[in-house]
Design a protein around this motif. Structure first.
Motif, short mmCIF file in Angstrom:
data_model
loop_
_atom_site.label_atom_id
_atom_site.label_comp_id
_atom_site.label_asym_id
_atom_site.label_seq_id
_atom_site.Cartn_x
_atom_site.Cartn_y
_atom_site.Cartn_z
N PRO A 215 -24.48 -35.86 25.89
CA PRO A 215 -25.86 -36.22 26.24
C PRO A 215 -26.81 -35.04 26.41
N ILE A 216 -26.37 -34.00 27.15
CA ILE A 216 -27.24 -32.84 27.39
C ILE A 216 -26.42 -31.56 27.23
N SER A 217 -26.96 -30.62 26.49
CA SER A 217 -26.33 -29.30 26.37
C SER A 217 -27.37 -28.22 26.60
N TYR A 218 -26.97 -27.20 27.37
CA TYR A 218 -27.77 -25.99 27.50
C TYR A 218 -26.99 -24.86 26.84
N THR A 219 -27.64 -24.10 25.98
CA THR A 219 -26.97 -23.00 25.30
C THR A 219 -27.82 -21.74 25.43
N GLY A 220 -27.17 -20.61 25.30
CA GLY A 220 -27.88 -19.33 25.32
C GLY A 220 -27.63 -18.53 26.58
N TRP A 221 -27.87 -17.25 26.46
CA TRP A 221 -27.64 -16.30 27.56
C TRP A 221 -28.44 -16.72 28.79
N GLY A 222 -27.74 -16.87 29.91
CA GLY A 222 -28.39 -17.24 31.16
C GLY A 222 -28.56 -18.73 31.38
N SER A 223 -28.00 -19.55 30.51
CA SER A 223 -28.21 -21.00 30.64
C SER A 223 -27.53 -21.61 31.86
N LEU A 224 -26.65 -20.84 32.52
CA LEU A 224 -26.05 -21.34 33.76
C LEU A 224 -27.10 -21.61 34.83
N SER A 225 -28.28 -21.03 34.67
CA SER A 225 -29.37 -21.23 35.64
C SER A 225 -29.79 -22.69 35.76
N HIS A 226 -29.40 -23.52 34.81
CA HIS A 226 -29.76 -24.94 34.85
C HIS A 226 -28.79 -25.79 35.68
N LEU A 227 -27.72 -25.17 36.20
CA LEU A 227 -26.68 -25.94 36.87
C LEU A 227 -27.21 -26.77 38.04
N LEU A 228 -27.91 -26.15 38.96
CA LEU A 228 -28.35 -26.88 40.15
C LEU A 228 -29.27 -28.04 39.82
N ASP A 229 -30.18 -27.84 38.90
CA ASP A 229 -31.08 -28.92 38.51
C ASP A 229 -30.30 -30.10 37.94
N GLU A 230 -29.26 -29.83 37.19
CA GLU A 230 -28.48 -30.91 36.60
C GLU A 230 -27.61 -31.62 37.64
#
Length: 392
Positions: A9-24
């Motif tokens: 359903p949702i993928s984040y890719t690229g350097w630093g994409s771990l920053s989206h963890l809390l929002d998800e």
């Protein structure tokens, strides 16, 4: 002819994409989170990149590290029981394919009854009927593609089987190449060739489509160009980025088109000799492709071009031969043994390997050339001898 293409359903890719963890995580009504990870990642502190922000945001977390490469069924049974008993609201997987596969298994089967073995593809009798707990998958290797597939692979006594259902798909996949920098050269090589195998087998699969072709060829371009650098210099940011994207694209390709003969023959090697899945694929890749070369010459010509060579003045036949040679050279260049002898597998094991590989009908069905028992033995023998042969 219509084609079904499935993505997480949702993928984040690229350097630093771990920053989206809390929002998800905040999108789900989760308070108690189980983080499943490789023990090595906990030891080097990488797990803190997940747990610290979660706990600072008020989430209760537990870290589960009973994860081993090529996880046996018993490990899966233990984890599912633990997840059921402790009533978690969400599961996060951080690590290589084994950690991610176990995370998918725990999230889904925690809300089902019965043992894991009852849900196995080849022998199970129960069906998955509920989506399970929300799950976020965060790979720390560039190889397995597990973050975008619906399969959990488990080792049995002498082979492997899978639990598979679309409910095993991640709710969120976060593919951050920054998390792969600490990966040792040996693991970088094995997982990288695993990803390359996914792309190559997707491209020649009988289930390949226009969409999976595009994904597979771009994955081959990225991985072929970057893997030697990633293995020799793990700090090279661009190489890590390219390997990460290549693995992700290869995962999307093989999830939809499927893998075939290489994986079918690799499963028994992992099951019987406990050799890492990437190494098992690597030692077989040039020999399977050499054996079936006649059945997919045009596609192998395309693969040769995608690896960075030019087939402009070559026939399909000549380009396909060169493709096989370059695949073998690539495996050797990243220091993976190029024969079964290199893994201390003896010739008397080839019969039992063949016996188990024949049972991998789900995988074998996608091969562009039908692989019967005698073909499978011939490929194992070629890999044992370190000599490319083709079907006569």
């Amino acid at each position: 002819m219509s084609e079904k293409i499935t993505f997480a359903p949702i993928s984040y890719t690229g350097w630093g994409s771990l920053s989206h963890l809390l929002d998800e995580v905040a999108r789900f009504d989760a308070k108690k989170i189980l983080v499943i990870t490789d023990p090595f990642l906990k030891d080097i502190g990488l797990t803190n990149k997940i747990v610290d922000p979660l706990e600072s945001a008020g989430y209760q977390t537990e870290i589960y590290t009973d994860v081993v490469p090529e996880p046996p069924l018993a490990i899966g049974e233990k984890l599912v029981a633990y997840t059921r008993d402790n009533q978690f609201d969400m599961v996060i997987g951080l690590g290589g394919g084994s950690a991610l596969d176990l995370t998918k298994l725990a999230a889904v089967l925690a809300v089902h009854e019965g043992k894991v073995e009852e849900y196995l593809n080849l022998t199970g009798t129960k069906q998955i009927s509920k989506k399970g707990l929300p799950k976020i998958l965060i790979p720390t290797t560039s190889g397995t593609g597990s973050e975008v597939t619906n399969i959990s692979v488990l080792s049995l006594e002498t082979t492997k089987d899978v639990v598979t259902h679309d409910y095993l798909l991640a709710d969120v996949a976060i593919v951050d190449p920054a998390l792969t920098v600490s990966l040792p050269p040996k693991v970088t090589a094995a997982t990288g060739i695993d990803a390359l195998t996914h792309a190559v087998e997707s491209y020649i699969s009988k289930n390949a489509s226009t969409v999976t072709d595009a994904l597979a060829l771009q994955a081959i371009r990225l991985i072929s160009n970057a893997i030697r650098t990633a293995v020799s210099n793990g700090e090279d940011k661009q190489a890590r980025i390219d390997m990460s994207y290549g693995s992700y694209l290869a995962g999307l390709a093989f999830f939809n088109a499927g893998v075939a003969g290489v994986h079918a023959l690799a499963y028994p090697i992992g099951g019987q000799f406990h050799i890492a899945h990437g190494d098992s694929n690597a030692v077989l890749l040039p020999y399977v492709m050499g054996y079936i070369r006649q059945s997919c010459e045009k596609r192998m010509k395309d693969i040769y071009d995608a690896m960075g060579f030019s087939s402009t003045n070559l026939s399909q036949e000549e380009a396909s031969y060169r493709c096989v040679a370059e695949l073998k050279r690539l495996v050797e260049d990243v220091n993976i043994p190029s024969s079964l002898k290199g893994f201390n597998i003896t010739e008397d094991a080839l019969e039992s390997l063949t016996k188990d590989a024949v049972e991998q009908k789900r995988l074998l069905a996608r091969s562009p050339m039908p692989l019967l028992k005698e073909d499978i033995y011939a490929i194992y023998k070629a890999s044992f001898d370190g000599k490319i042969v083709e079907k006569q």
